[in-house]
Design a protein around this motif. Structure first.
Motif, PDB file in Angstrom:
ATOM      1  N   LEU A   1      73.466  -1.225  -6.690  1.00  0.00           N
ATOM      2  CA  LEU A   1      74.847  -1.410  -6.286  1.00  0.00           C
ATOM      3  C   LEU A   1      75.747  -0.486  -7.085  1.00  0.00           C
ATOM      4  CD1 LEU A   1      76.743  -3.378  -4.613  1.00  0.00           C
ATOM      5  CD2 LEU A   1      77.051  -4.566  -6.773  1.00  0.00           C
ATOM      6  N   ALA A   2      76.713   0.123  -6.402  1.00  0.00           N
ATOM      7  CA  ALA A   2      77.665   0.980  -7.115  1.00  0.00           C
ATOM      8  C   ALA A   2      78.452   0.153  -8.113  1.00  0.00           C
ATOM      9  CB  ALA A   2      78.602   1.653  -6.120  1.00  0.00           C
ATOM     10  N   ALA A   3      78.876   0.776  -9.199  1.00  0.00           N
ATOM     11  CA  ALA A   3      79.552   0.046 -10.280  1.00  0.00           C
ATOM     12  C   ALA A   3      81.023  -0.079 -10.038  1.00  0.00           C
ATOM     13  CB  ALA A   3      79.322   0.783 -11.608  1.00  0.00           C
TER      14      ALA A   3
ATOM     15  N   MET B   1      93.479  -6.280  -1.230  1.00  0.00           N
ATOM     16  CA  MET B   1      92.181  -5.762  -1.659  1.00  0.00           C
ATOM     17  C   MET B   1      91.408  -5.207  -0.471  1.00  0.00           C
ATOM     18  SD  MET B   1      90.804  -8.365  -4.632  1.00  0.00           S
ATOM     19  CE  MET B   1      90.862  -9.865  -3.638  1.00  0.00           C
ATOM     20  N   THR B   2      91.483  -5.895   0.660  1.00  0.00           N
ATOM     21  CA  THR B   2      90.794  -5.437   1.863  1.00  0.00           C
ATOM     22  C   THR B   2      91.395  -4.138   2.376  1.00  0.00           C
ATOM     23  OG1 THR B   2      90.509  -7.793   2.404  1.00  0.00           O
ATOM     24  CG2 THR B   2      89.954  -6.208   4.119  1.00  0.00           C
ATOM     25  N   LEU B   3      92.708  -4.008   2.262  1.00  0.00           N
ATOM     26  CA  LEU B   3      93.409  -2.802   2.713  1.00  0.00           C
ATOM     27  C   LEU B   3      92.935  -1.565   1.965  1.00  0.00           C
ATOM     28  CD1 LEU B   3      95.685  -1.384   4.324  1.00  0.00           C
ATOM     29  CD2 LEU B   3      97.289  -2.169   2.554  1.00  0.00           C
ATOM     30  N   THR B   4      92.492  -1.719   0.724  1.00  0.00           N
ATOM     31  CA  THR B   4      92.045  -0.550  -0.037  1.00  0.00           C
ATOM     32  C   THR B   4      90.872   0.159   0.637  1.00  0.00           C
ATOM     33  OG1 THR B   4      90.526  -1.848  -1.415  1.00  0.00           O
ATOM     34  CG2 THR B   4      92.782  -1.566  -2.223  1.00  0.00           C
ATOM     35  N   GLY B   5      90.146  -0.544   1.491  1.00  0.00           N
ATOM     36  CA  GLY B   5      89.011   0.062   2.168  1.00  0.00           C
ATOM     37  C   GLY B   5      89.239   0.326   3.634  1.00  0.00           C
ATOM     38  N   ALA B   6      90.472   0.139   4.115  1.00  0.00           N
ATOM     39  CA  ALA B   6      90.776   0.324   5.536  1.00  0.00           C
ATOM     40  C   ALA B   6      91.247   1.744   5.801  1.00  0.00           C
ATOM     41  CB  ALA B   6      91.842  -0.676   5.982  1.00  0.00           C
TER      42      ALA B   6
ATOM     43  N   PHE C   1      86.664   3.243  -3.489  1.00  0.00           N
ATOM     44  CA  PHE C   1      87.038   1.886  -3.099  1.00  0.00           C
ATOM     45  C   PHE C   1      86.938   0.944  -4.294  1.00  0.00           C
ATOM     46  CE2 PHE C   1      85.023  -2.133  -1.375  1.00  0.00           C
ATOM     47  CZ  PHE C   1      86.209  -2.733  -0.967  1.00  0.00           C
ATOM     48  N   LEU C   2      85.832   0.996  -5.015  1.00  0.00           N
ATOM     49  CA  LEU C   2      85.631   0.109  -6.151  1.00  0.00           C
ATOM     50  C   LEU C   2      86.569   0.431  -7.304  1.00  0.00           C
ATOM     51  CD1 LEU C   2      81.735  -0.145  -6.156  1.00  0.00           C
ATOM     52  CD2 LEU C   2      83.391  -1.748  -5.194  1.00  0.00           C
ATOM     53  N   ASP C   3      86.819   1.724  -7.516  1.00  0.00           N
ATOM     54  CA  ASP C   3      87.728   2.105  -8.599  1.00  0.00           C
ATOM     55  C   ASP C   3      89.150   1.637  -8.331  1.00  0.00           C
ATOM     56  OD1 ASP C   3      85.670   3.256  -9.970  1.00  0.00           O
ATOM     57  OD2 ASP C   3      86.196   5.329  -9.484  1.00  0.00           O
ATOM     58  N   LEU C   4      89.597   1.711  -7.066  1.00  0.00           N
ATOM     59  CA  LEU C   4      90.950   1.243  -6.735  1.00  0.00           C
ATOM     60  C   LEU C   4      91.050  -0.269  -6.898  1.00  0.00           C
ATOM     61  CD1 LEU C   4      93.776   1.877  -5.813  1.00  0.00           C
ATOM     62  CD2 LEU C   4      92.971   1.875  -3.437  1.00  0.00           C
ATOM     63  N   LEU C   5      90.006  -1.000  -6.494  1.00  0.00           N
ATOM     64  CA  LEU C   5      89.991  -2.444  -6.711  1.00  0.00           C
ATOM     65  C   LEU C   5      90.055  -2.782  -8.196  1.00  0.00           C
ATOM     66  CD1 LEU C   5      87.275  -3.593  -4.145  1.00  0.00           C
ATOM     67  CD2 LEU C   5      89.698  -4.159  -4.085  1.00  0.00           C
ATOM     68  N   ALA C   6      89.341  -1.990  -8.992  1.00  0.00           N
ATOM     69  CA  ALA C   6      89.345  -2.223 -10.443  1.00  0.00           C
ATOM     70  C   ALA C   6      90.694  -1.890 -11.050  1.00  0.00           C
ATOM     71  CB  ALA C   6      88.251  -1.374 -11.094  1.00  0.00           C
TER      72      ALA C   6
ATOM     73  N   ASP D   1      88.257  -6.608  15.122  1.00  0.00           N
ATOM     74  CA  ASP D   1      87.591  -6.123  16.333  1.00  0.00           C
ATOM     75  C   ASP D   1      86.245  -5.492  15.968  1.00  0.00           C
ATOM     76  OD1 ASP D   1      86.799  -4.600  18.625  1.00  0.00           O
ATOM     77  OD2 ASP D   1      88.868  -4.685  19.341  1.00  0.00           O
ATOM     78  N   ASP D   2      85.156  -6.071  16.478  1.00  0.00           N
ATOM     79  CA  ASP D   2      83.836  -5.551  16.128  1.00  0.00           C
ATOM     80  C   ASP D   2      83.497  -4.248  16.827  1.00  0.00           C
ATOM     81  OD1 ASP D   2      83.415  -6.450  18.672  1.00  0.00           O
ATOM     82  OD2 ASP D   2      81.823  -7.867  18.178  1.00  0.00           O
ATOM     83  N   GLU D   3      84.429  -3.730  17.619  1.00  0.00           N
ATOM     84  CA  GLU D   3      84.246  -2.413  18.233  1.00  0.00           C
ATOM     85  C   GLU D   3      85.126  -1.347  17.595  1.00  0.00           C
ATOM     86  OE1 GLU D   3      82.302  -1.366  20.666  1.00  0.00           O
ATOM     87  OE2 GLU D   3      81.429  -3.234  21.412  1.00  0.00           O
ATOM     88  N   ARG D   4      86.322  -1.746  17.091  1.00  0.00           N
ATOM     89  CA  ARG D   4      87.316  -0.754  16.705  1.00  0.00           C
ATOM     90  C   ARG D   4      87.728  -0.783  15.237  1.00  0.00           C
ATOM     91  NH1 ARG D   4      92.307  -1.174  19.067  1.00  0.00           N
ATOM     92  NH2 ARG D   4      92.085  -3.429  19.333  1.00  0.00           N
ATOM     93  N   ALA D   5      87.359  -1.809  14.490  1.00  0.00           N
ATOM     94  CA  ALA D   5      87.774  -1.891  13.084  1.00  0.00           C
ATOM     95  C   ALA D   5      87.278  -0.686  12.297  1.00  0.00           C
ATOM     96  CB  ALA D   5      87.253  -3.183  12.457  1.00  0.00           C
ATOM     97  N   ASP D   6      88.106  -0.215  11.365  1.00  0.00           N
ATOM     98  CA  ASP D   6      87.745   0.946  10.565  1.00  0.00           C
ATOM     99  C   ASP D   6      87.910   0.623   9.083  1.00  0.00           C
ATOM    100  OD1 ASP D   6      87.340   3.356   9.341  1.00  0.00           O
ATOM    101  OD2 ASP D   6      88.746   4.494  10.577  1.00  0.00           O
ATOM    102  N   PHE D   7      86.808   0.256   8.457  1.00  0.00           N
ATOM    103  CA  PHE D   7      86.777   0.052   7.012  1.00  0.00           C
ATOM    104  C   PHE D   7      85.805   1.049   6.387  1.00  0.00           C
ATOM    105  CE2 PHE D   7      88.372  -4.055   8.531  1.00  0.00           C
ATOM    106  CZ  PHE D   7      89.463  -4.229   7.701  1.00  0.00           C
ATOM    107  N   SER D   8      85.841   2.247   6.911  1.00  0.00           N
ATOM    108  CA  SER D   8      84.911   3.289   6.478  1.00  0.00           C
ATOM    109  C   SER D   8      85.114   3.689   5.031  1.00  0.00           C
ATOM    110  CB  SER D   8      85.052   4.518   7.382  1.00  0.00           C
ATOM    111  OG  SER D   8      86.404   4.980   7.408  1.00  0.00           O
ATOM    112  N   ALA D   9      86.306   3.424   4.460  1.00  0.00           N
ATOM    113  CA  ALA D   9      86.556   3.800   3.068  1.00  0.00           C
ATOM    114  C   ALA D   9      85.867   2.869   2.073  1.00  0.00           C
ATOM    115  CB  ALA D   9      88.061   3.822   2.798  1.00  0.00           C
TER     116      ALA D   9
END
Length: 446
Positions: free
Chosen positions: A22-24, A102-107, A176-181, A362-370
């Motif tokens: 797992l990434a740190a 927190m979720t927005l950081t990865g959107a 993503f993890l660094d911004l959460l931290a 939306d399980d077709e269009r959601a974008d949490f690629s970050a």
């Protein structure tokens, strides 16, 4: 790519992942870093905390005011959506905002734009996270030993904590993890949703119960997680605040409380005939500002005029709580207030879709690629919230937690206020009017 194609690709990808590392990320709920370390267990149901040397930043205090303004609008809309059903209500807009933040950081893309609009980010962009960080620091700074005006001292407990639970073996994005931290002090714990789903659910709920002194129980119900769950982002907040001027128990006596339908119920009514507080008089309501010890935190009890409860609620849903809290004048108040204690459990998924962020679900269009460096499609499957409040002669105890579940696929005038009918309440800091807890009491005995 269709959902089916994504699902097939995902299954192939997961098979290839095996049990990779797992990434740190950082450690430390309650705004404190735990320092670099790795805690591990054994077996399929083990839990692992992996921390890096990224520490929580100071945040930007200059951004607190616009963040609170957006939070207030969000609080009003959220309250208005939940208040459409009958009964008592308590929620923490602050907790929901932080969990979604927190979720927005990865959107990314339209998903992020919708979330920013609902959360009131405005033109702050990514600076908004720094403002949330500074607001959290301000809220945490309200806690500690308080000196009352009469010279006595009292302890005010106010704690917040963030925690991420991620699927073991997924390569989460370092950014993503660094911004959460950095802005949320949110460490990530590796669990196994695939092979030990129920164990992971129990661990999440245990963490919440510990952070809220067991006032929030079973935040994540059975069935909310499955073997396709990949991430759960959680915020918890706990408050135990004594009044600046406690109510004298000898003055508590039975009295009548009129419900909204006109029926009556007998309740225990507390009384403080010489309360030094604040008074807000507005269109269709009066509000008593009742300070907690140290006078940096308060509860505003908003009593609509007879027949005006619906109008006041509608105004809150449209404009937020700010106008109910602004312009308080010093006042001596003869306050009669019922004791009450209750909890609210509220799935927020449908509400948040209606407020303007459907794409995230939306399980077709959601974008949490970050969130991840892998070809892993994620969407929000549930946002779970639970609130608790208890008010008595000594003060207020309140707690709340929010979980975002991500799946793949002037002159002193004595005023008498008798709170004997449905009313609203807001627990807020005095400086910024941050709505930490809001709700209504339609029946103190329910």
């Amino acid at each position: 790519m269709t959902a089916l194609a994504r699902r097939n690709a995902l299954q192939l990808g997961l098979a290839a992942l095996g049990t990779g590392a797992l990434a740190a990320c950082t450690g430390g709920g309650h705004g404190r870093g735990d320092g670099p370390h790795t805690g591990s267990g054994s077996g399929a149901d083990a839990i692992e905390l992996v921390s890096s040397d990224v520490r929580r930043a100071a945040g930007d205090p200059g951004l607190v005011a616009p963040v609170v303004a957006g939070l207030d609008r969000f609080a009003g809309r959220l309250y208005g959506a939940l208040a459409t059903t009958d009964g008592n209500l308590v929620l923490s807009p602050y907790s929901v905002l932080v969990a979604l933040g927190m979720t927005l950081t990865g959107a990314a893309g339209a998903t992020a734009e919708e979330m920013r609009s609902v959360l009131g980010v405005g033109d702050l962009g990514d600076r908004w996270h720094r403002g949330v960080n500074a607001l959290t620091a301000h809220v945490e700074g309200l806690a500690g030993r308080q000196r009352r005006a009469d010279g006595s001292a009292a302890d005010l407990d106010l704690e917040t904590a963030n925690q991420i639970f991620g699927q073991r073996g997924v390569g989460w994005s370092a950014d993503f993890l660094d911004l959460l931290a950095k802005e949320y002090a949110a460490p990530i714990r590796a669990v196994d949703f695939e092979a030990a789903t129920e164990r992971a659910r129990v661990l999440i709920n245990s963490w919440v119960e510990e952070r809220t002194r067991e006032r929030i129980v079973d935040l994540v119900p059975e069935g909310a997680l499955d073997n396709l769950t990949r991430l759960v982002l959680v915020n918890a907040i706990y408050l135990k605040a004594p009044w600046e001027q406690p109510f004298e128990k000898e003055l508590t006596a039975p009295g009548v409380f009129r419900r909204g339908d006109g029926s009556e119920v007998e309740v225990d009514r507390m009384r403080r005939p010489d309360l030094t507080g604040g008074l807000v008089t507005g269109d269709g309501f009066r509000a008593a500002v009742v300070p907690y010890a140290g006078q940096r935190l308060a509860m505003s009890v908003v009593l609509p005029d007879d027949g005006a409860f619906g109008t006041v609620e509608a105004a809150v849903a449209g404009d937020g709580f700010a106008r109910l809290l602004a312009g308080a004048a010093p006042a001596a108040i003869d306050l009669t207030l019922p004791r009450w204690s209750f909890r609210t459990q509220a799935p927020l998924g449908d509400v948040l879709k209606e407020l303007g962020m459907p794409t995230a679900f939306d399980d077709e269009r959601a974008d949490f690629s970050a969130m991840t460096d892998e070809d892993l499609f994620l969407y929000i499957s549930a946002v779970l919230h639970q609130g608790f409040i208890a008010v008595d002669e000594e003060g207020t105890e309140a707690a709340a937690a929010t979980a975002v579940v991500m799946r793949t696929e002037s002159a002193v005038v004595t005023e008498e206020i008798v709170v004997d009918r449905p009313f609203l309440f807001v627990v807020h800091d005095v400086e910024h009017h941050t709505p930490l807890f809001v709700g209504r009491v339609t029946d103190p005995t329910a």
